[in-house]
Design a protein around this motif. Structure first.
Motif, mmCIF file in Angstrom:
data_model
loop_
_atom_site.group_PDB
_atom_site.id
_atom_site.type_symbol
_atom_site.label_atom_id
_atom_site.label_comp_id
_atom_site.label_asym_id
_atom_site.label_seq_id
_atom_site.Cartn_x
_atom_site.Cartn_y
_atom_site.Cartn_z
ATOM 1 N N TRP A 29 0.814 -1.217 0.000
ATOM 2 C CA TRP A 29 0.000 0.000 0.000
ATOM 3 C C TRP A 29 0.852 1.273 0.000
ATOM 4 C CZ3 TRP A 29 1.679 2.407 4.314
ATOM 5 C CH2 TRP A 29 2.124 1.615 5.371
ATOM 6 N N SER A 65 3.942 1.629 -1.798
ATOM 7 C CA SER A 65 4.910 1.778 -2.889
ATOM 8 C C SER A 65 4.638 2.967 -3.794
ATOM 9 C CB SER A 65 4.946 0.493 -3.718
ATOM 10 O OG SER A 65 3.672 0.259 -4.284
ATOM 11 N N MET A 66 3.388 3.389 -3.879
ATOM 12 C CA MET A 66 3.044 4.481 -4.799
ATOM 13 C C MET A 66 2.832 5.806 -4.063
ATOM 14 S SD MET A 66 2.823 4.070 -8.070
ATOM 15 C CE MET A 66 3.664 2.742 -8.876
ATOM 16 N N LEU A 67 3.083 5.800 -2.750
ATOM 17 C CA LEU A 67 2.866 7.047 -2.011
ATOM 18 C C LEU A 67 3.984 8.039 -2.292
ATOM 19 C CD1 LEU A 67 1.713 5.889 1.554
ATOM 20 C CD2 LEU A 67 0.320 6.588 -0.401
ATOM 21 N N SER A 68 3.615 9.292 -2.279
ATOM 22 C CA SER A 68 4.611 10.350 -2.423
ATOM 23 C C SER A 68 4.688 11.072 -1.082
ATOM 24 C CB SER A 68 4.142 11.303 -3.512
ATOM 25 O OG SER A 68 4.770 12.538 -3.368
#
Lengths: 452, 73
Positions: free
Chosen positions: B62, B64-67
């Motif tokens: 959940w 890996s795509m957070l900035s």
């Protein structure tokens, strides 16, 4: 804008981003594009240096520079020939390696298998047609029986076998490379994992044993590709690459050149960023797989002095759209009395000048800030529409150079369009637009500050 | 003290780092102010601890795509 709406939107976007981010083949594709970066960037820099050494001096009639620096221009052309001109070959190896990463198997062998499979799937001869209507004498008779030469009326076709066509391994071959790369590397990796391998005694050193393990999987994978290509060529009468180029690559790239697609991608990328999701990573398959291929085609056309095929590329966004945050900072310096905004703008200015937005993104913040939601999405829509329009109507040349992402705004566009001075005006117009779009919202933040 | 400026998945991040214990490195959630989550840590090298925390979040499906931004104060 109420928090309920924001939460609901975020809750819808997060699973999409997570799915894309964890789709192993999309990740492999993204990483394979990124993997080509060292070679592609070196070739792009070589092309840019040649623009300095040849194109600009030629424009201004400085022939002495062109003559004296011809040796360096020659080296740059060599570099380009070994990088961007053969980008599909570089990419296919990268894809083979990244597919093997998914299956946790021998990466080097997988890269080699994918590379070989791609060579199997492309042409091995180059043909040219010549008009011989003005040739006197019996040319057909003189050349009768000559290998690779056929004459039909006033046309002579010369075919040289044993050559890899340059067009097949340039950006034209990208989509075929994707298909064949996945096919061959997946077959290879799955058979490796099934242990259908040649076993050697434990006493054999790993450096020798590892390639032996890969022989049967490589054999099966390459024969599957070879049989597939033979059947395809015989049934359709054309090469897989030509077919994919016509049926898939051209239409997809053509669709990407639609203004609505350009705007939609800009807004969607920004929407992900707004909710704290890495927009660049989520959109990478489209950005690199479609707009990145358009960029490579433009680079190639520029190098060979051909018509530039695509109006919009992945670098067009960086050159004319992604610096809207600088407009926000100008609006803050110009009109804002909000002490926090002014402080963050001061700290964030230097990084933003080099396209590093994080200090402002999280400091102001712009992410998850309901007040800035509208301009945050409106800016990329307006800026991309204006830049696209300017390019479409020939007011600015299309992007033909690949520029490193830390290039400051305005200069970015100037370099990316191979020094078209009109790009400076376009960049400044877009900067002014971003400033005016943000301005009313920055003023609203003043009122919010007073209330607080 | 380390901090993470993160707009999404805050609850999961707090849970992840509160339960983190690798090579003796631990984090304890202190407070949340807007996007900013602050954690106490037993590490002496705070820069490295912030990078480890960021890597731990990025390693999650959940996350890996957070900035987001990680730092220390």
């Amino acid at each position: 804008m109420n928090n309920k709406f924001m939460d609901s939107l975020q809750n819808r976007l997060l699973p999409i981003a997570t799915k894309i981010g964890n789709q192993k083949f999309l990740v492999a594709l993204r990483d394979s594009f990124i993997g080509t970066m060292p070679a592609v960037m070196t070739g792009s820099i070589a092309l840019l240096i040649n623009a300095f050494l040849v194109d600009i001096p030629t424009q201004f009639g400085w022939d002495a520079i062109v003559t004296n620096m011809a040796w360096l221009a020659g080296i740059n052309s060599l570099i380009f020939r070994g990088t961007v001109s053969v980008v599909s070959l570089i990419f296919i190896f990268s894809l083979g390696v990244n597919v093997a990463k998914i299956y946790n198997t021998d990466r080097l062998s997988s890269g080699i298998v994918a590379f070989s499979a791609f060579i199997i799937s492309i042409g091995n001869s180059v043909s040219s047609t010549f008009d011989i209507s003005k040739v006197k004498g019996d040319l057909a008779g003189a050349l009768k029986g000559a290998e690779g030469i056929s004459i039909h009326g006033h046309q002579m076709e010369v075919t040289i076998s044993g050559l890899i066509p340059g067009s097949d391994i340039s950006s034209n071959g990208y989509f075929t490379a994707i298909l064949i790369g996945f096919l061959s590397a997946i077959i290879f990796s799955k058979i490796m994992n099934k242990n259908w391998t040649i076993k050697l005694p434990d006493s054999v050193p790993p450096a020798i044993a590892t390639p032996f393990l890969s022989i049967i999987p490589a054999f099966i994978s390459l024969y599957v590709v070879g049989i597939f290509i033979t059947v395809f060529n015989n049934v359709t009468g054309q090469s897989l690459l030509d077919w994919i180029y016509k049926v898939l690559q051209m239409p997809l790239l053509g669709m990407s050149q639609n203004i609505f697609a350009v705007i939609a991608i800009a807004v969607l990328t920004q929407l992900f960023w707004f909710f704290g999701i890495h927009g660049g990573n989520v959109m990478a398959p489209i950005m690199e797989g479609v707009f990145g291929v358009a960029l490579l085609a433009n680079l190639d056309a520029y190098q060979h002095h051909e018509a530039i095929p695509y109006l919009w590329t992945s670098v067009s966004y960086s050159a004319f759209v992604w610096y809207a945050t600088l407009g926000l900072l100008i609006a803050i310096f110009w009109q804002s009395h909000n002490s926090h905004y002014r402080e963050v703008a001061k700290l964030g200015l230097a990084p933003v000048l080099f396209n590093i937005g994080e200090p402002v993104m999280y400091g102001l913040p712009t992410v998850l800030n309901p007040l800035l939601f509208i301009p945050f999405l409106l800016c990329p829509a307006v800026l991309s529409a204006v830049a696209y329009g300017a390019t479409y109507f020939g007011l600015v040349k299309p992007v033909t150079q690949n520029i490193t992402w830390v290039m400051p705004p305005v200069l970015y566009g100037f370099f990316a369009t191979a020094f078209d001075w009109r790009s400076i005006i376009l960049s400044l117009v877009n900067l002014a637009l971003a400033t005016f779009i943000y301005l009313p919202f920055v003023k609203m933040a003043d009122k919010q500050d007073v209330v607080e | 003290m380390i901090f993470l400026n993160v707009p999404a998945q805050q609850d999961k991040i707090i849970e992840l780092l509160n339960n983190y214990d690798q090579d003796g490195l631990t984090f304890d959630f202190v407070d949340k102010k807007g996007l900013k989550l602050r954690f106490k840590t037993n590490a002496t090298d705070l820069d490295a601890a912030a990078k480890t925390a960021k890597a731990a979040v990025k390693a999650e499906v959940w996350g890996s795509m957070l900035s987001f931004q990680a730092g220390f104060e």
